[in-house]
Scaffold this motif. Sequence first.
Motif, PDB file in Angstrom:
ATOM      1  N   PHE A  44       0.482  -0.049   8.054  1.00 56.71           N
ATOM      2  CA  PHE A  44      -0.388   0.647   9.002  1.00 56.71           C
ATOM      3  C   PHE A  44      -1.869   0.686   8.638  1.00 56.71           C
ATOM      4  CE2 PHE A  44       3.818   2.764   9.411  1.00 56.71           C
ATOM      5  CZ  PHE A  44       4.122   2.284  10.676  1.00 56.71           C
ATOM      6  N   VAL A  45      -2.246   0.244   7.457  1.00 60.31           N
ATOM      7  CA  VAL A  45      -3.651   0.285   7.045  1.00 60.31           C
ATOM      8  C   VAL A  45      -4.172  -1.142   6.994  1.00 60.31           C
ATOM      9  CG1 VAL A  45      -5.253   0.967   5.216  1.00 60.31           C
ATOM     10  CG2 VAL A  45      -3.247   2.381   5.694  1.00 60.31           C
ATOM     11  N   THR A  46      -5.312  -1.348   7.654  1.00 56.48           N
ATOM     12  CA  THR A  46      -5.905  -2.684   7.631  1.00 56.48           C
ATOM     13  C   THR A  46      -6.880  -2.774   6.453  1.00 56.48           C
ATOM     14  OG1 THR A  46      -7.640  -1.972   9.148  1.00 56.48           O
ATOM     15  CG2 THR A  46      -5.691  -2.988  10.105  1.00 56.48           C
ATOM     16  N   HIS A  47      -6.825  -3.903   5.771  1.00 56.38           N
ATOM     17  CA  HIS A  47      -7.684  -4.153   4.616  1.00 56.38           C
ATOM     18  C   HIS A  47      -8.419  -5.460   4.838  1.00 56.38           C
ATOM     19  CE1 HIS A  47      -5.670  -1.034   2.238  1.00 56.38           C
ATOM     20  NE2 HIS A  47      -4.522  -1.511   2.706  1.00 56.38           N
ATOM     21  N   GLU A  48      -9.633  -5.525   4.324  1.00 59.97           N
ATOM     22  CA  GLU A  48     -10.375  -6.774   4.411  1.00 59.97           C
ATOM     23  C   GLU A  48      -9.744  -7.840   3.533  1.00 59.97           C
ATOM     24  OE1 GLU A  48     -14.578  -6.522   3.869  1.00 59.97           O
ATOM     25  OE2 GLU A  48     -14.710  -4.696   5.060  1.00 59.97           O
ATOM     26  N   ASP A  49      -9.214  -7.421   2.416  1.00 56.78           N
ATOM     27  CA  ASP A  49      -8.501  -8.344   1.538  1.00 56.78           C
ATOM     28  C   ASP A  49      -7.185  -7.684   1.122  1.00 56.78           C
ATOM     29  OD1 ASP A  49      -9.568  -6.389  -0.024  1.00 56.78           O
ATOM     30  OD2 ASP A  49     -10.580  -7.700  -1.434  1.00 56.78           O
ATOM     31  N   VAL A  94       3.613   2.497   3.961  1.00 58.40           N
ATOM     32  CA  VAL A  94       2.616   2.918   4.954  1.00 58.40           C
ATOM     33  C   VAL A  94       1.333   2.118   4.778  1.00 58.40           C
ATOM     34  CG1 VAL A  94       1.142   4.853   5.642  1.00 58.40           C
ATOM     35  CG2 VAL A  94       3.584   5.214   5.296  1.00 58.40           C
ATOM     36  N   ASP A  95       0.918   1.907   3.548  1.00 62.88           N
ATOM     37  CA  ASP A  95      -0.310   1.159   3.297  1.00 62.88           C
ATOM     38  C   ASP A  95      -0.203  -0.284   3.777  1.00 62.88           C
ATOM     39  OD1 ASP A  95      -2.983   0.966   2.087  1.00 62.88           O
ATOM     40  OD2 ASP A  95      -1.990  -0.390   0.668  1.00 62.88           O
ATOM     41  N   ILE A  96       0.947  -0.899   3.550  1.00 61.65           N
ATOM     42  CA  ILE A  96       1.116  -2.292   3.961  1.00 61.65           C
ATOM     43  C   ILE A  96       1.228  -2.426   5.478  1.00 61.65           C
ATOM     44  CG2 ILE A  96       2.740  -4.224   3.901  1.00 61.65           C
ATOM     45  CD1 ILE A  96       3.244  -3.532   0.965  1.00 61.65           C
ATOM     46  N   ALA A 143       6.964   4.464  -3.041  1.00 54.02           N
ATOM     47  CA  ALA A 143       7.476   3.442  -2.122  1.00 54.02           C
ATOM     48  C   ALA A 143       7.065   3.755  -0.683  1.00 54.02           C
ATOM     49  CB  ALA A 143       8.995   3.346  -2.233  1.00 54.02           C
ATOM     50  N   VAL A 144       7.093   5.016  -0.305  1.00 53.25           N
ATOM     51  CA  VAL A 144       6.645   5.401   1.046  1.00 53.25           C
ATOM     52  C   VAL A 144       5.150   5.112   1.193  1.00 53.25           C
ATOM     53  CG1 VAL A 144       6.261   7.381   2.570  1.00 53.25           C
ATOM     54  CG2 VAL A 144       8.464   7.090   1.428  1.00 53.25           C
ATOM     55  N   GLY A 176       1.062  -2.081  -4.012  1.00 56.59           N
ATOM     56  CA  GLY A 176       2.389  -2.445  -4.505  1.00 56.59           C
ATOM     57  C   GLY A 176       2.479  -2.523  -6.014  1.00 56.59           C
ATOM     58  N   VAL A 177       1.331  -2.634  -6.668  1.00 52.10           N
ATOM     59  CA  VAL A 177       1.317  -2.695  -8.128  1.00 52.10           C
ATOM     60  C   VAL A 177       1.842  -1.392  -8.726  1.00 52.10           C
ATOM     61  CG1 VAL A 177      -0.225  -2.908 -10.127  1.00 52.10           C
ATOM     62  CG2 VAL A 177      -0.537  -4.374  -8.144  1.00 52.10           C
TER      63      VAL A 177
END
Length: 121
Positions: A44-49, A40-42, A35-36, A54-55
């Motif tokens: 603070f990290v930018t994604h192209e898509d 953090v991924d959602i 969950a952490v 979360g899966v």
Amino acid sequence: MNKPVVSKHHLRSVARLTFGNVASLIYLGVVAATAVFVTVDILFVTHEDASFSGVWLFFLAAPTVFVFLLGSSMWGAEAVGPDWYLYLALAVSVLVQSFVLGWFVRLLRGGAGRTRSAHPA
């Protein structure tokens, strides 16, 4: 006088099965770490898509989370329903699975009624 349906002993027993054994604590620790990571991924990290991080929470909460999601679709909610229902379904699913894992460990160890002695018979 009527006895309460849920006594302190029953609540302690459920809490012990859910949080009081090594297997359940490891499972809950893995879920918390995931969950952490997802948070953090959602945030603070930018994604192209879209990110599929979360899966992993759904994999850890499967199969009980899918029972809750199926229940929401049977009630007529759109897809998976509101966000709060999704988070609640994940949390309850993880707690149910932690309880079942604790119950299974107790079952493998010989149940609650087994007494241990210092000297084997």
